[in-house]
Design a protein around this motif. Structure first.
Motif, mmCIF file in Angstrom:
data_model
loop_
_atom_site.group_PDB
_atom_site.id
_atom_site.type_symbol
_atom_site.label_atom_id
_atom_site.label_comp_id
_atom_site.label_asym_id
_atom_site.label_seq_id
_atom_site.Cartn_x
_atom_site.Cartn_y
_atom_site.Cartn_z
ATOM 1 N N GLY A 20 0.752 -1.201 -0.134
ATOM 2 C CA GLY A 20 0.106 -0.129 -0.117
ATOM 3 C C GLY A 20 1.019 1.291 -0.004
ATOM 4 N N PRO A 21 0.285 2.429 0.228
ATOM 5 C CA PRO A 21 1.026 3.790 0.388
ATOM 6 C C PRO A 21 1.915 3.723 1.107
ATOM 7 C CG PRO A 21 -1.362 4.040 0.324
ATOM 8 C CD PRO A 21 -1.330 2.546 0.480
ATOM 9 N N ASN A 22 3.316 4.221 0.999
ATOM 10 C CA ASN A 22 4.209 4.468 1.932
ATOM 11 C C ASN A 22 4.179 5.929 2.558
ATOM 12 O OD1 ASN A 22 5.626 6.722 0.005
ATOM 13 N ND2 ASN A 22 6.333 5.105 -1.114
ATOM 14 N N ARG A 23 5.142 5.943 3.532
ATOM 15 C CA ARG A 23 4.956 6.993 4.474
ATOM 16 C C ARG A 23 4.926 8.461 3.767
ATOM 17 N NH1 ARG A 23 5.064 7.928 9.785
ATOM 18 N NH2 ARG A 23 5.989 10.105 10.488
ATOM 19 N N ALA A 70 5.656 7.476 -4.912
ATOM 20 C CA ALA A 70 5.491 5.857 -4.794
ATOM 21 C C ALA A 70 6.604 5.268 -5.551
ATOM 22 C CB ALA A 70 4.275 5.485 -5.651
ATOM 23 N N ARG A 71 7.013 5.819 -6.721
ATOM 24 C CA ARG A 71 7.961 5.557 -7.761
ATOM 25 C C ARG A 71 9.447 5.583 -6.942
ATOM 26 N NH1 ARG A 71 6.363 7.454 -13.633
ATOM 27 N NH2 ARG A 71 4.534 6.143 -13.777
ATOM 28 N N THR A 76 9.136 -0.198 0.703
ATOM 29 C CA THR A 76 9.928 0.068 2.010
ATOM 30 C C THR A 76 10.329 1.460 2.362
ATOM 31 O OG1 THR A 76 12.099 -0.355 0.901
ATOM 32 C CG2 THR A 76 10.959 -2.295 1.660
ATOM 33 N N GLY A 77 10.070 2.181 1.178
ATOM 34 C CA GLY A 77 10.438 3.754 1.715
ATOM 35 C C GLY A 77 11.903 4.020 1.803
ATOM 36 N N THR A 78 12.654 2.973 1.098
ATOM 37 C CA THR A 78 14.144 3.324 1.137
ATOM 38 C C THR A 78 14.780 4.134 0.027
ATOM 39 O OG1 THR A 78 14.535 1.198 0.072
ATOM 40 C CG2 THR A 78 14.568 1.157 2.368
#
Length: 136
Positions: A20-23, A70-71, A76-78
């Motif tokens: 789903g959506p990251n932070r 998002a891209r 993982t948001g890394t």
């Protein structure tokens, strides 16, 4: 708020985010909601009839920013590694291969060292147990 959540989920699905959506996407949506609330307050004060297009432009601006988040940050948001994996970038492939190579070399070296130590210990024990007899 519900419109924003639907927008986040839609973008996350289109960008193939499994979790789903990251932070970063969620933080951008909070900014969007705040900006829309401000536009609505300004509309009430000025009684402007063109607030729909203003809200639409805010939505468009944040839809693009959320899609880019998002891209860029992926599941993982890394950051760039997730994006590179997603696009099949060669840099990530070489990063994975390089990491695999290092791990393989370290493990192979450890196994060879262990075999060498075991062989040395066996040879030393055999020398101690085998009596030497002199020929006459």
């Amino acid at each position: 708020w519900e419109n924003g959540q639907g927008m986040l989920i839609d973008i996350a699905r289109r960008e193939s985010l499994l979790h789903g959506p990251n932070r970063q996407m969620q933080e951008l949506m909070v900014e969007r909601n705040t900006e829309i609330e401000q536009a609505l307050l300004n509309q009430e004060r000025s009684a402007a009839l063109d607030s729909g297009s203003e809200i639409g432009s805010i939505n468009d601006k944040y839809a693009l920013r959320v899609m880019l988040a998002a891209r860029r940050y992926g599941d993982t948001g890394t950051g760039w590694i997730d994006q590179a994996k997603k696009e099949g970038d060669e840099d990530t492939g070489s990063l994975s291969f390089g990491l695999f190579g290092v791990v393989a070399i370290v493990l192979t070296s450890a196994i060879i060292f262990a075999i060498g130590m075991a062989t040395t210990m066996v040879v030393r024990n055999l020398k101690k147990r085998t009596p030497t007899v002199q020929f006459e």
